[in-house]
Write an enzyme that holds these catalytic residues in place. Structure first.
Site, PDB file in Angstrom:
ATOM      1  N   ARG A 262       0.857  -1.186   0.000  1.00  0.00           N
ATOM      2  CA  ARG A 262       0.000   0.000   0.000  1.00  0.00           C
ATOM      3  C   ARG A 262       0.892   1.235   0.000  1.00  0.00           C
ATOM      4  O   ARG A 262       1.492   1.575   1.012  1.00  0.00           O
ATOM      5  CB  ARG A 262      -0.917  -0.024   1.219  1.00  0.00           C
ATOM      6  CG  ARG A 262      -1.567   1.314   1.511  1.00  0.00           C
ATOM      7  CD  ARG A 262      -2.641   1.226   2.556  1.00  0.00           C
ATOM      8  NE  ARG A 262      -2.237   0.732   3.857  1.00  0.00           N
ATOM      9  CZ  ARG A 262      -1.643   1.443   4.817  1.00  0.00           C
ATOM     10  NH1 ARG A 262      -1.305   2.697   4.599  1.00  0.00           N
ATOM     11  NH2 ARG A 262      -1.360   0.894   5.983  1.00  0.00           N
ATOM     12  N   HIS A 266      -3.745   4.156   4.716  1.00  0.00           N
ATOM     13  CA  HIS A 266      -4.793   3.127   4.855  1.00  0.00           C
ATOM     14  C   HIS A 266      -6.118   3.674   4.329  1.00  0.00           C
ATOM     15  O   HIS A 266      -6.803   3.041   3.536  1.00  0.00           O
ATOM     16  CB  HIS A 266      -4.928   2.724   6.316  1.00  0.00           C
ATOM     17  CG  HIS A 266      -6.023   1.741   6.577  1.00  0.00           C
ATOM     18  ND1 HIS A 266      -5.931   0.417   6.215  1.00  0.00           N
ATOM     19  CD2 HIS A 266      -7.228   1.894   7.161  1.00  0.00           C
ATOM     20  CE1 HIS A 266      -7.039  -0.202   6.564  1.00  0.00           C
ATOM     21  NE2 HIS A 266      -7.844   0.668   7.139  1.00  0.00           N
ATOM     22  N   TYR A 275       4.061   5.959  11.141  1.00  0.00           N
ATOM     23  CA  TYR A 275       4.478   4.594  11.455  1.00  0.00           C
ATOM     24  C   TYR A 275       5.323   3.937  10.368  1.00  0.00           C
ATOM     25  O   TYR A 275       5.763   2.807  10.535  1.00  0.00           O
ATOM     26  CB  TYR A 275       3.245   3.709  11.733  1.00  0.00           C
ATOM     27  CG  TYR A 275       2.207   3.700  10.618  1.00  0.00           C
ATOM     28  CD1 TYR A 275       2.372   2.891   9.489  1.00  0.00           C
ATOM     29  CD2 TYR A 275       1.061   4.478  10.703  1.00  0.00           C
ATOM     30  CE1 TYR A 275       1.425   2.878   8.472  1.00  0.00           C
ATOM     31  CE2 TYR A 275       0.118   4.463   9.701  1.00  0.00           C
ATOM     32  CZ  TYR A 275       0.297   3.658   8.589  1.00  0.00           C
ATOM     33  OH  TYR A 275      -0.653   3.645   7.586  1.00  0.00           O
TER      34      TYR A 275
END
Length: 366
Positions: A262, A266, A275
């Site tokens: 990805r 998200h 992160y």
């Protein structure tokens, strides 16, 4: 930051047909499933991926401009979605999560279908019967149970269909997915499980969920599986043909793990910079699925400029139509939220409709 699997090393452990540099690799297990795939077909797959990426970019832009409440990007996952979707038969029924924009595109979605749900205009973005895709599922993993239930109906009726369900790596930790595989295996349901392992379940890396390949879980349920390079559109198409053949022939369920990445957040409510480091992102950028197929076609002298120009024009036109459909939507009357909830009249629903109508009337009086 928690350690994650190195990109190159991870993909080397998958079934692959086109290497990251575009070189065609013999694959004894999958080569038989791509007979008849010629260069014009590969250019069609290239077109699909480019158009999908443009749709995705437009969705992000519309959300950032306040026209959509949310958008779930699929940038980087084009090969996994387009390759598997192009292997489906028209009668097969798909049960997606919320990120399968490519499935919608392949199945003939109209411009407004991409944004209707994310704009909050309808509970379902499109007509599920027309596209043969169940409504986008927000509850993580729930669609796998729906797919198995549908597949049991297929088996009961003896229909020539396969149910196909898509989910992410994070969903494999949900009870629903594991329970769905138990039922599918026990009753030999004609269903294909497609895990798009994009390496991140929101902010949790897949290495924290499972130190071993996710495809290795399926055989524990008695389900054969393949772990495929999800950035290789040809391998994804071939692997899906294998899985569909298995399910359609009465042998029961099959499982694919498409290892991809990805590239974006998200959803547009997420900030991956909190992160994920830039070095990891750059590793996967070099494995881009569109660039890989372009390298393969270019090396064969099969990527003419007129094709690239036509593809870009189609992608831009699709994005313009999508934007126009979004901005032109007219919100329905509030009470229509109760329409089509059940096939037949339902007393409880009618009571709720009346209560909501009474609530709305207080604003009219004011």
């Amino acid at each position: 930051m928690s350690p994650i699997t190195d990109a190159e090393r991870d993909l080397e452990l998958t079934e692959r047909m086109i290497a990251p540099d575009g070189v065609r690799i013999p694959n004894p297990q999958l080569d038989g499933y791509v007979r008849g795939i010629d260069f014009p077909t590969l250019r069609d797959l290239h077109r699909d991926m480019v158009v999908l990426r443009r749709i995705d970019a437009e969705g992000v832009a519309l959300q950032r401009q306040g026209q959509l409440g949310l958008w779930a990007p699929c940038n980087g996952q084009e090969a996994a979605q387009i390759g598997t979707a192009r292997a489906l038969d028209p009668q097969d029924f798909v049960f997606p999560s919320y990120r399968e924009t490519g499935l919608m595109y392949v199945r003939g979605a109209q411009p407004g279908d991409y944004v209707r749900m994310w704009r909050g205009e309808e509970g379902a973005a499109y007509d599920p019967a027309a596209l043969r895709i169940a409504p986008l599922q927000i509850i993580i993993g729930a669609q796998t149970l729906h797919a198995v239930g549908y597949a049991l109906g297929i088996r009961h009726e003896g229909a020539d269909e396969v149910a196909v369900t898509y989910f992410g790596d994070g969903a494999t930790s949900q009870g629903d997915v594991n329970e769905a595989m138990v039922f599918a295996s026990s009753f030999r349901a004609p269903v294909v499980f497609v895990c798009q392992n994009n390496h991140w379940a929101i902010s949790e890396p897949v290495g924290l969920q499972s130190p071993f390949p996710l495809a290795g879980r399926a055989p524990g349920f008695g389900i054969p599986s393949l772990r495929v390079d999800g950035n290789d559109v040809l391998a994804c198409l071939a692997a899906m043909r294998w899985a569909l053949e298995h399910a359609r022939s009465g042998k029961g369920p099959a499982y694919l793990e498409a290892v991809t990445y990805r590239m974006g957040p998200h959803t547009t409510a997420d900030d991956p910079k909190r992160y994920r480091d830039d070095a990891e992102l750059e590793k996967w950028r070099r494995l881009d699925p569109i660039a890989r197929l372009e390298a393969h076609l270019r090396a064969a002298g099969e990527l003419p400029q007129d094709h690239l120009d036509a593809v870009q024009a189609q992608a831009d036109e699709t994005a313009r139509d999508m934007r126009a459909a979004c901005l032109g939507m007219v919100t329905r009357p509030a009470l229509t939220v109760f329409d089509r909830v059940y096939a037949e009249p339902h007393s409880g629903l009618e009571r709720e409709r009346a209560e909501y109508a009474a609530y709305l009337s207080t604003f009219e009086e004011a």
